[in-house]
Scaffold this motif. Sequence first.
Motif, mmCIF file in Angstrom:
data_model
loop_
_atom_site.group_PDB
_atom_site.id
_atom_site.type_symbol
_atom_site.label_atom_id
_atom_site.label_comp_id
_atom_site.label_asym_id
_atom_site.label_seq_id
_atom_site.Cartn_x
_atom_site.Cartn_y
_atom_site.Cartn_z
ATOM 1 N N ASN A 24 0.803 -1.219 0.000
ATOM 2 C CA ASN A 24 0.000 0.000 0.000
ATOM 3 C C ASN A 24 0.840 1.274 0.000
ATOM 4 N N CYS A 25 2.121 1.198 -0.347
ATOM 5 C CA CYS A 25 2.966 2.389 -0.385
ATOM 6 C C CYS A 25 3.356 2.693 -1.831
ATOM 7 N N THR A 26 3.285 3.959 -2.194
ATOM 8 C CA THR A 26 3.630 4.360 -3.562
ATOM 9 C C THR A 26 4.820 5.309 -3.580
ATOM 10 N N CYS A 27 5.672 5.251 -2.562
ATOM 11 C CA CYS A 27 6.833 6.147 -2.511
ATOM 12 C C CYS A 27 7.832 5.803 -3.624
ATOM 13 N N ASP A 28 8.836 6.663 -3.801
ATOM 14 C CA ASP A 28 9.810 6.489 -4.887
ATOM 15 C C ASP A 28 10.591 5.177 -4.779
ATOM 16 N N ILE A 29 10.847 4.754 -3.552
ATOM 17 C CA ILE A 29 11.625 3.513 -3.395
ATOM 18 C C ILE A 29 10.731 2.301 -3.672
ATOM 19 N N CYS A 30 9.506 2.346 -3.151
ATOM 20 C CA CYS A 30 8.586 1.219 -3.363
ATOM 21 C C CYS A 30 8.184 1.059 -4.829
ATOM 22 N N THR A 31 8.289 2.141 -5.603
ATOM 23 C CA THR A 31 7.936 2.049 -7.031
ATOM 24 C C THR A 31 9.180 2.105 -7.921
ATOM 25 N N SER A 237 15.144 -0.364 4.852
ATOM 26 C CA SER A 237 13.748 0.059 4.784
ATOM 27 C C SER A 237 13.459 0.661 3.408
ATOM 28 N N HIS A 238 12.265 1.196 3.258
ATOM 29 C CA HIS A 238 11.903 1.861 1.994
ATOM 30 C C HIS A 238 12.251 3.353 2.038
ATOM 31 N N GLU A 239 13.259 3.711 2.850
ATOM 32 C CA GLU A 239 13.661 5.116 2.891
ATOM 33 C C GLU A 239 15.005 5.339 2.201
HETATM 34 ZN ZN LIG Z 1 7.452 3.023 0.280
#
Ligand SMILES: [Zn+2]
Length: 266
Positions: A24-31, A237-239
Amino acid sequence: MTETNRIRVEILGTGTSTGVPVLNCTCDICTSPDDRDKRLRCSVYVQAGGVHLLIDTGPDFRQQAFRSVIKQVDAVLITHHHFDHVMGMDDLRPFLFSNRTAIPVHAEPGSADVLRSMFSYIFRDGSYPGVPRLEMHEIRGPFEVTSREDVNRSIRITPIPAVHGSLDMLGFRIGGFAYLTDVSEIPNASFSLLDDLDVLVLDALRDRPHPMHMTIDQAVAVAGKIGAKQTYFTHMSHEILHADFEKRVPAGMSPAYDGLVFEASH
Ligand SMILES: [Zn+2]
Ligand SMILES: [Zn+2]
Ligand SMILES: [Zn+2]
């Protein structure tokens, strides 16, 4: 690789407890389109001296075993009992189909207690047909693990006591390779167990401080103090994008990624 004097390590997962991408995350790293930013939960597969070891069996273990075509598991080493390191344990069952010899699971006594409760149907009851034959061994110092196919093959494991916030956890050293995920602090006494390493794999969660993990800067400083020839960072992490992480660390250090394979001396 000659079997006797090299260790082969495959990194099965490099993500923090949620994995990356995070649901459920659409941040730059997750995408991110970079495959190295896709991080399953942390685990490694080690082959040394004809012995095949898993360090941790997280919730992605089944998928990781398919991807890496894992054919043999002689023993499991558990760093600690957090769900992202143990929830795939039942998926060891198929490795017992052709060889019924129990698979030993080695864990620090506190984690062993929790695992006996979490998986009481395995370690206490054996309460229904099809329960995997796993045998709990409490780690109280260096120990040997033996091949389930050939009892003449064994390797020595040195546990590395470390601190994960309020929890005691273990890293592991095998020859010139050491694995230390989920650490916030390494006690002084453990540094002496980490000299002359070829390859160190070390926790580096993100830049924001966390009570149970090292930040990237803390991990780089600890890695510098340990001084392995090569350090790979994990439990990310996704950061942080792999490409950004890679650019900012000194020579001889880099983020790991799922599927990375390397060797170390035995
Ligand atoms: Zn993310
Ligand atoms: Zn973890
Ligand atoms: Zn943890």
